[in-house]
Design an enzyme around this catalytic site. Sequence first.
Site, PDB file in Angstrom:
ATOM      1  N   GLY A 114       0.772  -0.999  -0.151  1.00  0.00           N
ATOM      2  CA  GLY A 114      -0.153  -0.188  -0.269  1.00  0.00           C
ATOM      3  C   GLY A 114       0.569   1.248   0.035  1.00  0.00           C
ATOM      4  O   GLY A 114       0.172   2.181   0.605  1.00  0.00           O
TER       5      GLY A 114
ATOM      6  N   ILE B 215      -7.591 -10.034 -10.773  1.00  0.00           N
ATOM      7  CA  ILE B 215      -8.486  -9.545 -13.042  1.00  0.00           C
ATOM      8  C   ILE B 215      -9.960  -8.975 -12.095  1.00  0.00           C
ATOM      9  O   ILE B 215     -11.026  -9.544 -12.211  1.00  0.00           O
ATOM     10  CB  ILE B 215      -7.667 -10.401 -13.782  1.00  0.00           C
ATOM     11  CG1 ILE B 215      -6.341 -10.435 -14.248  1.00  0.00           C
ATOM     12  CG2 ILE B 215      -9.001  -9.824 -14.991  1.00  0.00           C
ATOM     13  CD1 ILE B 215      -6.247 -11.908 -14.596  1.00  0.00           C
TER      14      ILE B 215
ATOM     15  N   ASN C 249      -5.754   1.793 -13.398  1.00  0.00           N
ATOM     16  CA  ASN C 249      -4.944   0.746 -12.651  1.00  0.00           C
ATOM     17  C   ASN C 249      -3.750   1.216 -12.617  1.00  0.00           C
ATOM     18  O   ASN C 249      -2.719   2.007 -13.465  1.00  0.00           O
ATOM     19  CB  ASN C 249      -5.149  -0.726 -13.579  1.00  0.00           C
ATOM     20  CG  ASN C 249      -3.956  -1.785 -13.035  1.00  0.00           C
ATOM     21  OD1 ASN C 249      -3.924  -1.873 -11.864  1.00  0.00           O
ATOM     22  ND2 ASN C 249      -3.673  -1.725 -13.952  1.00  0.00           N
TER      23      ASN C 249
ATOM     24  N   HIS D 181       0.750   0.393 -13.089  1.00  0.00           N
ATOM     25  CA  HIS D 181       1.117  -0.456 -13.915  1.00  0.00           C
ATOM     26  C   HIS D 181       3.320  -0.408 -14.187  1.00  0.00           C
ATOM     27  O   HIS D 181       3.045   0.803 -14.038  1.00  0.00           O
ATOM     28  CB  HIS D 181       1.015  -1.213 -14.918  1.00  0.00           C
ATOM     29  CG  HIS D 181       1.774  -2.286 -15.199  1.00  0.00           C
ATOM     30  ND1 HIS D 181       1.559  -3.897 -14.416  1.00  0.00           N
ATOM     31  CD2 HIS D 181       2.618  -3.246 -16.586  1.00  0.00           C
ATOM     32  CE1 HIS D 181       2.405  -4.889 -14.363  1.00  0.00           C
ATOM     33  NE2 HIS D 181       3.418  -3.990 -16.634  1.00  0.00           N
TER      34      HIS D 181
ATOM     35  N   ASP E  56      -3.702  -5.290 -17.447  1.00  0.00           N
ATOM     36  CA  ASP E  56      -2.588  -4.368 -17.415  1.00  0.00           C
ATOM     37  C   ASP E  56      -2.370  -3.957 -18.709  1.00  0.00           C
ATOM     38  O   ASP E  56      -1.671  -3.002 -19.164  1.00  0.00           O
ATOM     39  CB  ASP E  56      -1.148  -4.290 -17.189  1.00  0.00           C
ATOM     40  CG  ASP E  56      -0.957  -4.922 -15.252  1.00  0.00           C
ATOM     41  OD1 ASP E  56      -1.582  -4.414 -14.373  1.00  0.00           O
ATOM     42  OD2 ASP E  56      -0.166  -6.259 -15.149  1.00  0.00           O
TER      43      ASP E  56
ATOM     44  N   GLU F 111       5.987   5.576  -9.430  1.00  0.00           N
ATOM     45  CA  GLU F 111       4.814   5.860  -9.168  1.00  0.00           C
ATOM     46  C   GLU F 111       3.850   6.189  -8.081  1.00  0.00           C
ATOM     47  O   GLU F 111       2.524   6.942  -8.548  1.00  0.00           O
ATOM     48  CB  GLU F 111       4.569   4.217  -8.394  1.00  0.00           C
ATOM     49  CG  GLU F 111       5.156   3.246  -9.476  1.00  0.00           C
ATOM     50  CD  GLU F 111       4.932   1.782  -8.966  1.00  0.00           C
ATOM     51  OE1 GLU F 111       4.602   0.388  -9.931  1.00  0.00           O
ATOM     52  OE2 GLU F 111       4.930   1.417  -7.404  1.00  0.00           O
TER      53      GLU F 111
END
Length: 199
Positions: free
Chosen positions: A12, A97, A112, A114, A155, A184
């Site tokens: 997280g 998924i 999302n 990735h 993804d 990220e």
Amino acid sequence: MRRLAVLASGNGSNLQAIIDAAESGALPGVRVAVVVADRREAYALERAKKHGIPTLYHPFLPYRKAGRSRADYDADLAAKLAPYEVDLVVLAGWMRILSMAFLQHYSGRVLNLHPALPGTFPGTHAIERAYEASRRGEIAHTGVMVHRVPDEGVDVGPVVVQQVVPIYPEDTLEMLESRIHEAEHALYVRAIQETLKVF
Ligand code: GAR
């Protein structure tokens, strides 16, 4: 106030970056309304609790044991999430998924993250696989991306933001991992901001 649900299966750290940005005003008018985990040990749940954010734990195992499907699991997930009335669903290290049984409730409103560039290293262990490819001399950079989740593809989906991350000859896997996570954390906050602008 725009309301986010963050779905996470593990540490997280991206959830933390989003919470911090919302609390500091870097993500103005945004609140994490609920955090969902499919694993009880997901540290993301602790992070949420520390910030007084409601949590949902929704494991798949009881469904598997009862012979129930992934679609059943996903439909129930959507039902549990409904009362939180979120504007955007943010997958942050969510390692399942999602099927249309969930996605149909949030059309155009699921993001999302990735840890690779579009079309590269889909699925798990993307950083490790990029690192190994670099050691074989196949690539000298990788990256991170945020995309919308229109369907069950892994993804893939319309890219919101992406960023190249270099891989240096002297890198260890850990060095690359920490460079990617740093990228990220900033990129996801930006992607959320960009996405909410067009709602
Ligand atoms: C992140 O690196 C994210 O990009 C990756 O899981 C990690 C979660 O880290 N997601 C995927 O690999 C999706 N295919 P975090 O739990 O510390 O945010």
